[in-house]
Design an enzyme around this catalytic site. Structure first.
Site, PDB file in Angstrom:
ATOM      1  NE  ARG A 196     -10.552  -7.559   4.984  1.00 35.41           N
ATOM      2  CZ  ARG A 196      -9.901  -6.834   4.084  1.00 35.41           C
ATOM      3  NH1 ARG A 196      -8.786  -6.191   4.416  1.00 35.41           N
ATOM      4  NH2 ARG A 196     -10.349  -6.742   2.846  1.00 35.41           N
TER       5      ARG A 196
ATOM      6  NE  ARG B 170      -4.114  -1.823   2.086  1.00 35.57           N
ATOM      7  CZ  ARG B 170      -4.166  -2.953   2.794  1.00 35.57           C
ATOM      8  NH1 ARG B 170      -3.206  -3.239   3.655  1.00 35.57           N
ATOM      9  NH2 ARG B 170      -5.161  -3.784   2.665  1.00 35.57           N
TER      10      ARG B 170
END
Ligand code: NAD
Length: 320
Positions: free
Chosen positions: A158, A95
């Site tokens: 998550r 990222r």
């Protein structure tokens, strides 16, 4: 389909970026009936138009909502402007490596938005999330409460899902946060994780589950790497993040004072200042109402500070 002015009252959300995330977010907003107007803006006008047409055909099954492919002038009067653009993520890039390319896009987009709207809340999804949120803050000149990134809302979801499966508890009742970077240096706050108000280490024996931090750390790694694993399999992630964005928007538009781990500017937070990072904040109609200071363990605090340094270095390396 040219830009249209709609004489409609009620919340308006602009979405810049009609890709997988932007379009799924628009769909989620529609089926939750949260907004009266959704404008979709993309450099690829055909794509934005196609998404708007497809979404409009679902309106009879959902809620009255005006949806159109527009341009930046349509950001006028928007309560929220979401930035979900991308230059094109490649699986081998982390990222942080994406920073330079997406920063160039942010430099084009943010002044275009602020030319037409100085009052909205900016909600950033583009990766690397924390650096792009900081870029949006700097480029807009908006007050810090009105520039947020989706942050570790997704990562936290998550982890809650995985812990819920492991413990056989509804993930909505699992209170465990991931803070720091939305990405590789993020930090699980095990010391404060709890179920039914009982800390994880005390909950496990009560409910005949082995308390093994190694097992829980494996779940954390699974949560942390989930994005890479999904991209490996289907090229994009978009459903869960779109639902997370919808929760953020709901908290803001309905003035809910919801606690969510969005990315925002931190100032003197556990030794971290001058960068956007995720910690639990109270979100309402004004954006970030309050940043909640967590009583972290020594290790968690040190890992959080390391995460901040990593993000700062990337921000500095692209001239922020
Ligand atoms: P995508 O490639 O499907 O879509 C990106 C869109 O941006 C494209 O439609 C493209 O035309 C548009 N775009 C590019 N440059 C533009 C410009 N200058 N002006 C307007 N539009 C422009 O990407 P995606 O899968 O939708 O992901 C979007 C971003 O969200 C990525 O950065 C991705 O990494 C990020 N993401 C973040 C999270 C999170 O939790 N924060 C989760 C998933 C994805």
């Amino acid at each position: 389909m040219s830009s249209v002015k709609h004489d409609v009252d009620g919340p308006k959300v602009a979405i810049v970026g009609a890709g997988a995330v932007g379009a799924t977010f628009a769909y989620s907003l529609l089926i939750h009936g949260l907004t009266s107007q959704i404008v979709i803006i993309d450099v690829d006008k055909n794509r934005a138009e196609g998404e708007a047409m497809d979404l409009n055909h679902g309106v009879p099954f959902a809620y009255p909502t005006k949806i159109w492919a527009g341009d930046y002038s349509d950001c006028e009067d928007a309560d929220l402007v979401t930035i979900a653009v991308d230059k094109g993520q490649r699986i081998e890039q982390s990222r942080l490596e994406l920073a330079e390319g997406n920063f160039q896009i942010m430099k084009q987009i943010i002044p275009n938005v602020t030319r037409y709207n100085q009052e909205c809340i900016l909600l950033v999804v583009t990766n690397p999330l924390d650096v792009m949120t900081y870029a949006a803050l700097k480029l807009s000149g908006f007050p810090k409460n009105r520039v947020i990134g989706s942050g570790t809302v997704l990562d936290t979801a998550r982890l809650r899902y995985l812990l819920g499966e492991y413990l056989q508890v509804d993930p909505r009742n699992v209170h465990s946060y991931i803070i720091g970077e939305h990405g590789d240096s993020e930090v699980p706050v095990w010391s404060l994780a709890n179920i039914g108000g009982i800390r994880l280490k005390d909950y496990c024996p009560i409910c005949d589950v082995r308390y093994d931090l190694d097992d829980f750390n494996k779940l954390f790694l699974e949560a942390k790497n989930a994005g890479y694993e999904i991209i490996k399999r289907k090229g994009r992630t978009f459903y869960a993040v779109a639902l997370g964005l919808t929760k953020i928007v709901e908290s803001i538009l309905r003035n809910e004072n919801t606690v969510l781990t969005v990315s925002c500017l931190l100032e003197d937070y556990l030794g971290v200042s001058g960068i956007c990072l995720s910690v639990p904040v109270i979100l309402n109609r004004n954006g970030v109402k309050r940043v909640i200071e967590l009583p972290l363990s020594e290790n968690e605090r040190s890992d959080f500070q390391k995460s901040a340094e990593i993000i700062k270095n990337v921000a500095h390396s692209i001239g922020l």
